[in-house]
Enzyme design. Structure first.
Site, PDB file in Angstrom:
ATOM      1  N   THR A 144       0.819  -1.220   0.000  1.00  0.00           N
ATOM      2  CA  THR A 144       0.000   0.000   0.000  1.00  0.00           C
ATOM      3  C   THR A 144       0.851   1.268   0.000  1.00  0.00           C
ATOM      4  OG1 THR A 144      -0.199  -0.091   2.415  1.00  0.00           O
ATOM      5  CG2 THR A 144      -1.954  -1.121   1.132  1.00  0.00           C
ATOM      6  N   LYS A 167       9.864  -1.101   1.942  1.00  0.00           N
ATOM      7  CA  LYS A 167       8.428  -0.940   1.799  1.00  0.00           C
ATOM      8  C   LYS A 167       7.815  -0.958   3.186  1.00  0.00           C
ATOM      9  CE  LYS A 167       5.439  -3.422   2.114  1.00  0.00           C
ATOM     10  NZ  LYS A 167       4.524  -3.682   3.301  1.00  0.00           N
ATOM     11  N   GLY A 168       6.722  -0.257   3.331  1.00  0.00           N
ATOM     12  CA  GLY A 168       6.037  -0.276   4.606  1.00  0.00           C
ATOM     13  C   GLY A 168       5.348   1.036   4.887  1.00  0.00           C
ATOM     14  N   VAL A 169       4.057   0.971   5.198  1.00  0.00           N
ATOM     15  CA  VAL A 169       3.300   2.164   5.532  1.00  0.00           C
ATOM     16  C   VAL A 169       2.310   1.911   6.662  1.00  0.00           C
ATOM     17  CG1 VAL A 169       3.476   3.325   3.303  1.00  0.00           C
ATOM     18  CG2 VAL A 169       1.723   1.617   3.625  1.00  0.00           C
ATOM     19  N   THR A 178      11.834  -3.442  10.673  1.00  0.00           N
ATOM     20  CA  THR A 178      10.435  -3.142  10.414  1.00  0.00           C
ATOM     21  C   THR A 178      10.164  -3.419   8.958  1.00  0.00           C
ATOM     22  OG1 THR A 178       8.719  -1.481  10.447  1.00  0.00           O
ATOM     23  CG2 THR A 178      10.905  -0.719   9.926  1.00  0.00           C
ATOM     24  N   GLU A 257       0.283   5.121   6.448  1.00  0.00           N
ATOM     25  CA  GLU A 257      -1.031   5.069   5.809  1.00  0.00           C
ATOM     26  C   GLU A 257      -1.896   6.263   6.224  1.00  0.00           C
ATOM     27  OE1 GLU A 257      -1.523   0.328   4.912  1.00  0.00           O
ATOM     28  OE2 GLU A 257      -2.175   1.073   6.865  1.00  0.00           O
ATOM     29  N   ASN A 380      -7.414   0.871   6.363  1.00  0.00           N
ATOM     30  CA  ASN A 380      -7.375  -0.372   7.112  1.00  0.00           C
ATOM     31  C   ASN A 380      -8.771  -0.963   7.370  1.00  0.00           C
ATOM     32  OD1 ASN A 380      -4.466  -1.004   7.885  1.00  0.00           O
ATOM     33  ND2 ASN A 380      -4.629   1.197   8.180  1.00  0.00           N
ATOM     34  N   THR A 385     -11.351  -6.059   1.760  1.00  0.00           N
ATOM     35  CA  THR A 385     -12.655  -6.084   1.089  1.00  0.00           C
ATOM     36  C   THR A 385     -12.814  -4.949   0.094  1.00  0.00           C
ATOM     37  OG1 THR A 385     -13.619  -4.822   2.934  1.00  0.00           O
ATOM     38  CG2 THR A 385     -13.804  -7.207   3.027  1.00  0.00           C
TER      39      THR A 385
END
Length: 385
Positions: A144, A167-169, A178, A257, A380, A385
């Site tokens: 994301t 990568k990572g948010v 992390t 995010e 989140n 979905t």
């Protein structure tokens, strides 16, 4: 941003069908066996990729790193472990090395098996990695993330380079490293030295960032050193590795995010560095502090609350504590209305710094995070979905 991997490394990035619309499979391979080091999540729900890589990197050497994105391969049982080992074995066969020389990382949705029919079909015709495009590799490991994260530095006094991708948010508060972050260098560094330096750097950078207080099941940080550039001064190498890691750490915090603001919290005059880190994490993880930053509200009482809830730190006396937003002291010296207005303007910027002095001794630590927005909730709430 065009950026080549260091000498001795090649990359291949493609789509293998985890998701239909983006690249989801990345290999960065060395021409020969490298010195390697890695640190991984302490989560009791660690996935097969973490378990396999932890075992393999303990040898102190590796040949390549494989990343499958958009699927975490976590909580997938014996089948998930078998799938991870099958991917490693197939890539190792193509590279002409032992499976134990490969590290693997996975990131994405938890509880879903790899789409192995599609993965097997791809691996049967896997081409030899040829390119050196670090940007492609950084893009291939994204989930994301709103943009790829990569950085580089040159080791002083040499031609050696360090290149890092990450990568990572979300699901970000490391208990080792992390997210997924991979670093590559053409410096010649012995495995033991590489491990010690890497762990020190990780502690001050990736282990000091938090988006949402949640430790991922897939945290993986690894470094490979090809040695093509020859020996380097170890202090200079550590400085270059730290520069790359810190740049990536701030990118992770800034790209949290839904985030709009990078939050930096510095705590000094602590009993020791460990105390400073605990208090700084309490501040950066406070939802009240994070929402105040998002609203550009210089409500220093929320920072005081976060310090105060560290009740086990019995040597912290509120009468000796000093709180600042940016360079402006807000406690104990009060700020008038005009000063609060200037602080509110400051907090509307892209970066906000909170500086707390505990008045105990000489320990210090800096951590990074971000504001808390409705965007985080929406991302989140709708993740699967």
């Amino acid at each position: 941003m065009t950026l080549a991997l260091p000498r001795g490394f090649r990359a291949y990035v493609t789509n293998v069908g985890v998701k239909d619309d983006t690249n989801d499979f990345t290999i960065v391979a060395a021409d020969t066996r490298c010195a390697a080091a890695g640190v991984f999540t302490r989560s009791s729900f660690a996935g097969p990729s973490v378990l396999v890589s932890r075992q393999h990197v303990a040898r102190g050497t590796a040949r390549a790193m494989v990343v499958i994105s958009k699927n975490a391969n976590v909580a997938t049982g014996a089948e998930g472990m078998a799938n991870a080992r099958e991917v490693v074995a197939a890539v190792a066969d193509r590279l002409g090395c032992a499976p134990a020389e490969l590290l693997i990382a996975s990131t994405g949705v938890i509880g879903r098996q790899y789409p192995m029919d599609r993965v097997r079909a791809f691996l049967a015709g896997l081409p030899e990695p040829q390119g050196r495009d670090a940007l492609a590799a950084a893009t291939g490991i994204m989930t994301t993330d709103t943009h790829p994260k990569l950085a580089t530095a040159t080791v002083a006094g040499s031609s050696a380079r360090v290149v890092g991708i990450a990568k990572g948010v979300g699901m970000i508060e490391p208990a080792m490293a992390t997210l997924i972050t991979l670093m590559f260098t053409d410096a010649a560094v012995a495995a033991g030295d590489l491990d010690r330096i890497f762990r020190r750097v990780i502690e001050r950078t990736f282990n000091s960032v938090s988006v949402d207080t949640d430790t991922s099941t897939s945290d993986t940080a690894a470094v490979l050193a090809s040695g093509v550039a020859g020996a380097v001064d170890l202090d200079a190498f550590e400085a270059a590795l730290h520069e790359v890691a810190l740049t990536l750490t701030k990118m992770v915090g800034r790209d949290g995010e839904g985030a709009t603001t990078l939050l930096e919290v510095c705590v000094d005059e602590a009993r020791d560095d460990a105390q400073a880190k605990r208090v700084a994490k309490a501040i950066v993880n406070s939802p009240l502090v994070k929402t105040a930053v998002h609203g550009a509200d210089p409500n220093w009482g929320r920072v005081a609350m976060a310090v105060g809830k560290c009740s086990d730190e019995t040597d912290v006396d509120s009468e000796r504590v000093v709180i600042r937003f940016g360079d402006q002291e807000v406690y104990p010296r009060p700020v008038d209305d005009a000063g609060l207005a200037r602080l509110s303007d400051y907090m509307r910027g892209d970066d906000v710094r909170i500086h707390v002095s505990l008045g105990v001794a000489a320990g210090s630590w800096t951590v990074w995070g971000c504001d808390l927005t409705d965007g985080y909730v929406r991302i989140n709430a709708d993740y699967t979905t």
